[in-house]
Motif scaffolding. Structure first.
Motif, PDB file in Angstrom:
ATOM      1  N   ALA A  19       0.796  -1.225   0.000  1.00  0.00           N
ATOM      2  CA  ALA A  19       0.000   0.000   0.000  1.00  0.00           C
ATOM      3  C   ALA A  19       0.830   1.278   0.000  1.00  0.00           C
ATOM      4  CB  ALA A  19      -0.935   0.004   1.215  1.00  0.00           C
ATOM      5  N   ARG A  20       2.026   1.229   0.530  1.00  0.00           N
ATOM      6  CA  ARG A  20       2.807   2.453   0.727  1.00  0.00           C
ATOM      7  C   ARG A  20       2.983   3.240  -0.572  1.00  0.00           C
ATOM      8  NH1 ARG A  20       6.395   3.168   5.138  1.00  0.00           N
ATOM      9  NH2 ARG A  20       6.120   1.621   6.799  1.00  0.00           N
ATOM     10  N   ALA A  21       2.953   4.565  -0.454  1.00  0.00           N
ATOM     11  CA  ALA A  21       3.164   5.452  -1.593  1.00  0.00           C
ATOM     12  C   ALA A  21       4.659   5.497  -1.917  1.00  0.00           C
ATOM     13  CB  ALA A  21       2.648   6.848  -1.281  1.00  0.00           C
ATOM     14  N   ALA A  22       5.054   4.861  -2.997  1.00  0.00           N
ATOM     15  CA  ALA A  22       6.475   4.691  -3.294  1.00  0.00           C
ATOM     16  C   ALA A  22       7.158   5.995  -3.682  1.00  0.00           C
ATOM     17  CB  ALA A  22       6.644   3.663  -4.412  1.00  0.00           C
ATOM     18  N   ASP A  23       6.408   6.982  -4.167  1.00  0.00           N
ATOM     19  CA  ASP A  23       7.066   8.196  -4.643  1.00  0.00           C
ATOM     20  C   ASP A  23       7.435   9.172  -3.531  1.00  0.00           C
ATOM     21  OD1 ASP A  23       4.313   8.831  -4.206  1.00  0.00           O
ATOM     22  OD2 ASP A  23       4.548  10.625  -5.451  1.00  0.00           O
ATOM     23  N   LEU A  24       6.817   9.054  -2.349  1.00  0.00           N
ATOM     24  CA  LEU A  24       7.102  10.031  -1.298  1.00  0.00           C
ATOM     25  C   LEU A  24       8.537   9.931  -0.780  1.00  0.00           C
ATOM     26  CD1 LEU A  24       3.791  10.326   0.753  1.00  0.00           C
ATOM     27  CD2 LEU A  24       4.635  11.720  -1.160  1.00  0.00           C
ATOM     28  N   PRO A  25       9.088   8.744  -0.534  1.00  0.00           N
ATOM     29  CA  PRO A  25      10.511   8.700  -0.159  1.00  0.00           C
ATOM     30  C   PRO A  25      11.424   9.274  -1.235  1.00  0.00           C
ATOM     31  CG  PRO A  25       9.446   6.630   0.382  1.00  0.00           C
ATOM     32  CD  PRO A  25       8.461   7.412  -0.431  1.00  0.00           C
ATOM     33  N   VAL A  26      11.050   9.114  -2.504  1.00  0.00           N
ATOM     34  CA  VAL A  26      11.848   9.676  -3.594  1.00  0.00           C
ATOM     35  C   VAL A  26      11.814  11.200  -3.530  1.00  0.00           C
ATOM     36  CG1 VAL A  26      12.120   9.823  -6.098  1.00  0.00           C
ATOM     37  CG2 VAL A  26      11.435   7.657  -5.036  1.00  0.00           C
ATOM     38  N   LEU A  27      10.638  11.777  -3.325  1.00  0.00           N
ATOM     39  CA  LEU A  27      10.528  13.229  -3.164  1.00  0.00           C
ATOM     40  C   LEU A  27      11.330  13.705  -1.962  1.00  0.00           C
ATOM     41  CD1 LEU A  27       6.713  13.820  -3.835  1.00  0.00           C
ATOM     42  CD2 LEU A  27       8.616  14.418  -5.336  1.00  0.00           C
ATOM     43  N   LEU A  28      11.234  12.960  -0.871  1.00  0.00           N
ATOM     44  CA  LEU A  28      11.963  13.336   0.338  1.00  0.00           C
ATOM     45  C   LEU A  28      13.463  13.319   0.100  1.00  0.00           C
ATOM     46  CD1 LEU A  28      12.292  13.826   3.403  1.00  0.00           C
ATOM     47  CD2 LEU A  28      12.022  11.351   3.714  1.00  0.00           C
ATOM     48  N   ARG A  29      13.948  12.306  -0.567  1.00  0.00           N
ATOM     49  CA  ARG A  29      15.393  12.140  -0.772  1.00  0.00           C
ATOM     50  C   ARG A  29      16.008  13.367  -1.446  1.00  0.00           C
ATOM     51  NH1 ARG A  29      16.040   6.868  -3.695  1.00  0.00           N
ATOM     52  NH2 ARG A  29      15.592   8.139  -5.536  1.00  0.00           N
ATOM     53  N   ALA A  30      15.267  13.977  -2.338  1.00  0.00           N
ATOM     54  CA  ALA A  30      15.785  15.146  -3.050  1.00  0.00           C
ATOM     55  C   ALA A  30      15.968  16.354  -2.135  1.00  0.00           C
ATOM     56  CB  ALA A  30      14.841  15.514  -4.194  1.00  0.00           C
ATOM     57  N   HIS A  31      15.317  16.344  -0.984  1.00  0.00           N
ATOM     58  CA  HIS A  31      15.382  17.493  -0.075  1.00  0.00           C
ATOM     59  C   HIS A  31      16.305  17.249   1.118  1.00  0.00           C
ATOM     60  CE1 HIS A  31      12.116  19.994  -1.805  1.00  0.00           C
ATOM     61  NE2 HIS A  31      11.692  18.816  -2.255  1.00  0.00           N
ATOM     62  N   LEU A  32      16.902  16.079   1.195  1.00  0.00           N
ATOM     63  CA  LEU A  32      17.751  15.774   2.343  1.00  0.00           C
ATOM     64  C   LEU A  32      19.155  16.329   2.151  1.00  0.00           C
ATOM     65  CD1 LEU A  32      16.689  12.066   2.967  1.00  0.00           C
ATOM     66  CD2 LEU A  32      15.981  14.093   4.256  1.00  0.00           C
ATOM     67  N   ALA A  33      19.747  16.772   3.256  1.00  0.00           N
ATOM     68  CA  ALA A  33      21.096  17.319   3.208  1.00  0.00           C
ATOM     69  C   ALA A  33      22.100  16.229   2.872  1.00  0.00           C
ATOM     70  CB  ALA A  33      21.449  17.964   4.542  1.00  0.00           C
ATOM     71  N   LYS A  34      23.060  16.572   2.052  1.00  0.00           N
ATOM     72  CA  LYS A  34      24.118  15.629   1.697  1.00  0.00           C
ATOM     73  C   LYS A  34      25.224  15.700   2.748  1.00  0.00           C
ATOM     74  CE  LYS A  34      22.108  14.673  -2.231  1.00  0.00           C
ATOM     75  NZ  LYS A  34      20.851  15.406  -1.983  1.00  0.00           N
ATOM     76  N   GLY A  35      25.907  14.586   2.981  1.00  0.00           N
ATOM     77  CA  GLY A  35      27.038  14.601   3.890  1.00  0.00           C
ATOM     78  C   GLY A  35      26.877  13.635   5.039  1.00  0.00           C
ATOM     79  N   PRO A  36      26.563  14.147   6.243  1.00  0.00           N
ATOM     80  CA  PRO A  36      26.520  13.256   7.411  1.00  0.00           C
ATOM     81  C   PRO A  36      25.342  12.289   7.329  1.00  0.00           C
ATOM     82  CG  PRO A  36      25.709  15.442   7.985  1.00  0.00           C
ATOM     83  CD  PRO A  36      26.256  15.540   6.592  1.00  0.00           C
ATOM     84  N   PRO A  37      25.410  11.208   8.114  1.00  0.00           N
ATOM     85  CA  PRO A  37      24.292  10.253   8.109  1.00  0.00           C
ATOM     86  C   PRO A  37      22.966  10.931   8.460  1.00  0.00           C
ATOM     87  CG  PRO A  37      26.174   9.329   9.267  1.00  0.00           C
ATOM     88  CD  PRO A  37      26.503  10.761   8.992  1.00  0.00           C
ATOM     89  N   LEU A  38      21.933  10.503   7.783  1.00  0.00           N
ATOM     90  CA  LEU A  38      20.587  10.986   8.085  1.00  0.00           C
ATOM     91  C   LEU A  38      20.128  10.371   9.399  1.00  0.00           C
ATOM     92  CD1 LEU A  38      17.875  12.359   7.250  1.00  0.00           C
ATOM     93  CD2 LEU A  38      17.296  10.183   6.122  1.00  0.00           C
ATOM     94  N   VAL A 219       3.456  20.228   1.828  1.00  0.00           N
ATOM     95  CA  VAL A 219       2.804  18.970   2.183  1.00  0.00           C
ATOM     96  C   VAL A 219       2.359  18.228   0.927  1.00  0.00           C
ATOM     97  CG1 VAL A 219       0.870  17.910   3.418  1.00  0.00           C
ATOM     98  CG2 VAL A 219       2.029  19.915   4.398  1.00  0.00           C
ATOM     99  N   GLU A 220       2.668  16.942   0.882  1.00  0.00           N
ATOM    100  CA  GLU A 220       2.190  16.054  -0.172  1.00  0.00           C
ATOM    101  C   GLU A 220       1.469  14.874   0.483  1.00  0.00           C
ATOM    102  OE1 GLU A 220       2.420  16.008  -3.572  1.00  0.00           O
ATOM    103  OE2 GLU A 220       3.319  18.021  -3.644  1.00  0.00           O
ATOM    104  N   VAL A 221       0.295  14.537  -0.039  1.00  0.00           N
ATOM    105  CA  VAL A 221      -0.511  13.441   0.506  1.00  0.00           C
ATOM    106  C   VAL A 221      -0.814  12.451  -0.617  1.00  0.00           C
ATOM    107  CG1 VAL A 221      -2.679  12.801   1.635  1.00  0.00           C
ATOM    108  CG2 VAL A 221      -1.546  14.956   2.240  1.00  0.00           C
ATOM    109  N   ARG A 222      -0.732  11.165  -0.296  1.00  0.00           N
ATOM    110  CA  ARG A 222      -1.062  10.116  -1.252  1.00  0.00           C
ATOM    111  C   ARG A 222      -2.007   9.115  -0.581  1.00  0.00           C
ATOM    112  NH1 ARG A 222       1.383  13.402  -3.602  1.00  0.00           N
ATOM    113  NH2 ARG A 222       3.185  13.180  -4.977  1.00  0.00           N
ATOM    114  N   THR A 223      -2.889   8.515  -1.363  1.00  0.00           N
ATOM    115  CA  THR A 223      -3.645   7.377  -0.849  1.00  0.00           C
ATOM    116  C   THR A 223      -2.718   6.165  -0.767  1.00  0.00           C
ATOM    117  OG1 THR A 223      -4.390   6.798  -3.077  1.00  0.00           O
ATOM    118  CG2 THR A 223      -5.865   8.175  -1.752  1.00  0.00           C
TER     119      THR A 223
END
Length: 291
Positions: A19-38, A219-223
């Motif tokens: 069921a999980r919305a597969a695109d939301l982690p992809v969208l999130l990844r683009a906004h995460l800081a590069k470098g130290p561990p998340l 905010v992004e929402v998915r079913t």
């Protein structure tokens, strides 16, 4: 705080994964800081299904702090993660509690902590966290609890990713005349106190969207609906019995027999292999503004 024992988490696992919305982690990844561990804070982690779903999708170096009040679930988290890692082609270091892999690139450590989320979200260890996440949690919490959580996340400028929040929609195949009445009673029951104060229930995801937007989040929402197959009889039966109990707790004495009849007819359809159930859920991603 709800019934989240090991057997129930096992039953719902395949439906959650599909069921999980597969695109939301992809969208999130683009906004995460590069470098130290998340640094990821997982609220009500159970046996780690959220980590197993998100860690490969996010990739890179990650450090998860997994919180749950249930010591039995926390005790099983490492074993469940090891089994998943080995089945998925990742390496597992039991001493360091570390999952590594080359494709996708992943270097993920996990720490567990027994923590009661219910008393006050203000006590959550959010400082320095790069992502706050949870799965199947929000419909249990109160307005006050959620407001404080969003305020804390905004102060820390932490993204929020909440998966599989029940939204009150249930559809049965075949349909029965009592379906609507039973689910309406279930949804009233969902708003009872689950340990956090009066629960937001099916309105939780919409309320989070409003609160996050007010704090400047995008905010992004998915079913992310469960689509439960005819063959998944054990999960269907568990849901039907649970809904019947909840509806009986909400209904007048004169309606108890009708609910019992509804349960019996529904379970018979499951046993015949002709029942399918869709259960409405939503995933929400909130990204803080760059300003």
């Amino acid at each position: 705080m709800g019934d989240f024992d090991v057997d129930w988490l096992r039953l719902r696992g395949p439906a959650d994964e599909r069921a999980r919305a597969a695109d939301l982690p992809v969208l999130l990844r683009a906004h995460l800081a590069k470098g130290p561990p998340l640094k990821v804070l997982d609220l009500g982690c159970g046996t780690g299904s959220n980590l197993r779903a998100l860690a490969p999708a996010l990739g890179g170096a990650q450090a998860w702090l997994c919180l749950d009040v249930d010591a039995e679930l926390l005790d099983r988290l490492a074993d469940e993660t090891q089994a998943w890692a080995q089945a998925s082609g990742f390496a597992w270091d039991a001493t360091a509690r570390r999952v590594t892999g080359a494709e996708p690139r992943l270097d993920c450590t996990l720490t567990t902590r027994r923590f009661d989320l219910a008393p006050d979200s203000a006590e959550l260890p959010i400082d320095g966290i790069g992502l706050v996440t949870a799965s199947a949690l929000l419909d249990l919490v109160s307005e006050t609890w959620l407001t404080r959580l969003v305020s804390q996340c905004a102060k820390a400028r932490a993204p929020i990713l909440m998966a599989l929040t029940y939204d009150g929609r249930v559809a049965f195949e075949p349909a029965l005349s009592g379906d609507r009445e039973v689910i309406e009673a279930v949804n009233r029951h969902q708003r009872r106190d689950k340990g956090f104060g009066p629960a937001l229930g099916p309105g939780a995801n919409a309320r989070l969207a409003i609160l996050a937007a007010a704090q400047g989040y995008w905010v992004e929402v998915r079913t992310s609906d469960w689509r439960i197959r005819r063959s998944e009889r054990e999960l269907q039966s568990a849901l039907i019995r649970g809904w019947s109990r909840a509806a009986c707790e909400e209904a007048a004495a004169s309606d108890q027999a009708a609910i019992a009849h509804w349960e019996a007819v529904r379970l018979a359809a499951v046993e015949r292999g002709c029942s399918r159930i869709n259960v409405g859920h939503r995933d929400l991603l909130a990204i803080p503004s760059r300003a």
